[in-house]
Scaffold this active site. Structure first.
Site, mmCIF file in Angstrom:
data_model
loop_
_atom_site.group_PDB
_atom_site.id
_atom_site.type_symbol
_atom_site.label_atom_id
_atom_site.label_comp_id
_atom_site.label_asym_id
_atom_site.label_seq_id
_atom_site.Cartn_x
_atom_site.Cartn_y
_atom_site.Cartn_z
ATOM 1 N N GLU A 95 14.935 22.563 4.914
ATOM 2 C CA GLU A 95 15.158 22.019 6.250
ATOM 3 C C GLU A 95 15.065 23.055 7.372
ATOM 4 O O GLU A 95 14.564 22.754 8.450
ATOM 5 C CB GLU A 95 16.539 21.339 6.309
ATOM 6 N N SER A 366 -2.878 -20.591 -12.435
ATOM 7 C CA SER A 366 -3.692 -21.608 -11.758
ATOM 8 C C SER A 366 -3.409 -21.727 -10.269
ATOM 9 O O SER A 366 -4.176 -22.375 -9.546
ATOM 10 C CB SER A 366 -3.487 -22.965 -12.426
#
Length: 685
Positions: A95, A366
């Site tokens: 950081e 389907s």
């Protein structure tokens, strides 16, 4: 001559002297101003810290529904000496490596980030120091304005003047957000590993140090791969700073870590899957920082319809309450504007936060077929009366190099059937004949235009839905059919404001809707899909529960059950299945349809039933059911059918009498016929 040279030198010396004096005075003034500024900042008090402002999710009616932070903020402050040195080193390495060397601002880092971002033409690298992050989290909103940046600079300077580096680091490690309601390293260590922060090892520290950059994205509970990738970056940064050796980094990365069972949010949270969906949009798509979303006091205005959401949750719960381990997903989109009205990602958020609405590993079966039939109708290669023989068939494709032999469910074959019958009965033989007629590539092309982003394979089995897609994609696709062939991009976030009402984001004004398929073809398919809920259709079991015109398609595989359908107001996809690949029994495979029916009726109970409007380019004629030709007065079984103009039959049936001079007059429009059928069913109830 010499006098002239001397006279020229005097003005030059005079101008140089004035410039030096000006520079000196300016420098003195700047130094004095800087000194007074520092004095002012040192004497000024810092504002009260407020990092507990919940951001709210607002529904379509403007009501606050839920918050993005956990119901209880988990915070356990500890001293710097109570935090593992590994965690401190890991945090500084990834950081702010120059933390102990700068005065709150890393100038070299800022210039380097600016250069990289200009080179990439994007914000790919940041340069905020720990002090800047702390000032932002403690005191500021996260609006992206110059005034906020100036305030951040002021507060950062004050923090550096009032506190030592160790104090700032300690404040940061007790304030930073680590996800799931855990603020500060002690709460995070206890939550993830069940131990105090001072007992964290190198591997554990590298995991935790990587989380604040994206508390959801890098959470080991949500995305273990992302967490491990980030851990590797942290360990590499520690090697570069000399905190550890490469051997230590490799050993830490390869160490198997033991995580606590994840803490769950309360089950009373409203629309938890929708909230997580919005969180992902706000953080990853719109670029807001997650800490801002957690406690920045934002107001997220969304498209959520809480009446529809409650109907969705009730429908899923009612149908699956006695089905252990069975999962479900439901998503409903308004096809007219793309608003995501309701979203249920699973049966129990407390048990599993995985959002099945966006799962791209499920075969639609389907329910995929309407895309193929729409391709056939739009190409005019087929019409509603095109017939194929439903019987066991060995199909040859790829220049006869390959074969494919599909079967119908239950080995039931219907003989010579038309498209309406094939859609209603979900006939696989007819479907494969269709895709070989129109071409799989054309089906894929249309599917992409309608909203499918998952990969599709150009093989005959595509007709039976073998390429996995998500329920969200299916709802998007069917919304195009409902919207007369026009596509509207789904939208869920309309506006974001800060706590003072300032607009931080507003959804772009909707562009003109894209016409991806002609309206006539979409309407004809809609009429055919209505037969799914009629006698002989695969959705007939729930037809009595639906009291309005609705079109849809079921889909069933060994592991997945679907019903995707629509009215003019909602396009809804429902999926049911198991997470671990367990096959569905007959009873489980039939649960998607009642969920769909119950949801649609409840969600639309205050909306009068509407017919699907018929666009231009559609013609309706009476045909003989047996031959598919124009019916005569003598035909014993005739029906009214709709066609894309120019594809209707022109030949009369001669099997039952003489050929008439003109087709039978159509006394009522096909939509009236459909409306009357639905009105009768509604009245009988």
């Amino acid at each position: 001559m010499h006098k002239l040279v001397r006279s020229q030198r005097k003005p030059r010396r005079s101008r140089l002297l004035r410039l030096l004096k000006y520079t000196l005075y300016t420098s003195l003034f700047g130094a004095a101003l800087f000194g007074f500024t520092l004095l002012y900042l040192s004497q000024s008090g810092l504002p009260p810290a407020d990092s507990a402002k919940n951001s709210q999710l607002i529904d379509l009616k403007g009501q606050a529904v839920t918050v993005f932070s956990s119901s209880e903020r988990n915070r356990q402050p500890v001293g710097l000496n109570e935090i593992s040195p590994w965690l401190i080193k890991a945090t500084l390495a990834v950081e702010d490596r120059k933390f102990y060397d700068h005065f709150g601002f890393d100038i070299k880092g800022m210039l380097r980030a600016m250069f990289v971002n200009l080179k990439e033409m994007d914000k790919v690298q940041g340069a905020s120091t720990l002090s800047q992050q702390l000032a932002r989290n403690l005191y500021l909103s996260h609006e992206r304005t110059w005034s906020r940046k100036l305030k951040e600079a002021k507060l950062t300077t004050q923090l550096e003047m009032k506190y030592s580096k160790d104090e700032i680091l300690n404040m940061y490690l007790n304030e930073i957000y680590y996800g799931r309601g855990a603020y500060g390293i002690e709460a995070a260590s206890q939550m993830y590993f069940g131990k105090p922060a001072k007992e964290l090892g190198l591997a554990e520290s590298a995991i935790l140090a990587g989380i604040p950059k994206g508390p959801t994205y890098y959470s080991p509970y949500n995305h273990m791969k992302n967490a491990k990738d980030r851990q590797k970056i942290v360990l590499s940064a520690m090697v570069q700073t000399g905190s550890i050796t490469q051997k230590q980094a490799d050993e830490a990365y390869n160490r198997l870590l033991s995580f606590n069972s994840p803490q769950q949010r309360t089950r009373t949270d409203a629309a938890p899957y929708f909230r997580d969906y919005i969180r992902n949009i706000v953080v990853h798509d719109l670029g807001f920082e997650e800490s801002l979303l957690e406690h920045g006091g934002l107001r997220i205005y969304t498209t959520l319809d809480m009446d529809a959401q409650r109907a969705a949750e009730a429908a899923v719960a009612s149908e699956l309450q006695n089905s252990p381990d069975l999962e479900a997903a439901l998503v409903s989109i308004d096809p007219r504007n793309g608003y995501v009205k309701a979203l249920v990602g699973g049966v129990n958020y407390g048990t599993s936060q995985y959002n099945h609405v966006f799962a791209t590993t499920r075969q639609p079966g389907s329910s995929f077929k309407p895309i193929m039939y729409l391709t056939a109708l739009a190409s005019k290669k087929m019409t509603p009366v095109s017939t194929f023989n439903s019987q066991p068939t060995l199909f040859h494709y790829d220049d006869n190099r390959k074969t494919y032999s599909p079967k119908n469910y239950g080995d039931k074959y219907l003989g010579e059937i038309d498209m309406r019958k094939a859609i209603a009965a979900s006939d696989n033989i007819y479907a494969v004949n269709t895709i070989l007629t129109v071409g799989a590539d054309q089906v894929i092309e249309l599917g992409k235009k309608m909203g499918i982003t998952s990969p599709m394979e150009a093989v005959p089995s595509l007709a039976l839905g073998t390429s996995p897609v998500s329920p969200f994609e299916m709802a998007t696709v069917f919304s195009v059919i409902s919207n007369q062939g026009k596509k509207v991009t789904p939208v869920a976030v309309l506006k974001i404001t800060d706590e003072e009402g300032h607009t931080l984001y507003k959804a772009p004004q909707a562009k003109e809707q894209e016409q991806v398929i002609e309206p006539a073809a979409a309407y004809v398919l809609t009429q055919l899909m209505e037969s799914v809920f009629e006698i002989g259709g695969t959705g007939n079991r729930v037809s009595a529960e639906i009291k309005r015109p609705v079109a849809g398609k079921t889909g069933t595989t060994s592991t997945d059950a679907w019903l995707v359908g629509f009215t003019p107001e909602l396009s809804t996809a429902v999926w049911v299945g198991y997470d671990k690949g367990k096959t569905l029994g007959t009873a489980e495979s039939r649960k998607a349809a009642p969920i769909f029916a119950n949801f649609m009726e409840k969600a639309l109970e205050k909306v009068p039933p509407k017919i699907f409007p018929m666009p231009s380019g559609v013609v309706s004629v009476y045909i003989d059911s047996a031959t598919g030709k124009l019916a005569t007065a003598d035909c014993p079984d005739k029906k009214l059918e709709v066609f894309v103009q120019g594809t209707e039959p022109t030949e009369f049936c001669t099997a039952h009498g003489e050929q008439p001079a003109e087709p039978l007059p159509v006394e009522e429009k096909p939509e009236s016929h459909s409306w009357w059928s639905d009105l009768k069913r509604w009245w009988m109830e």
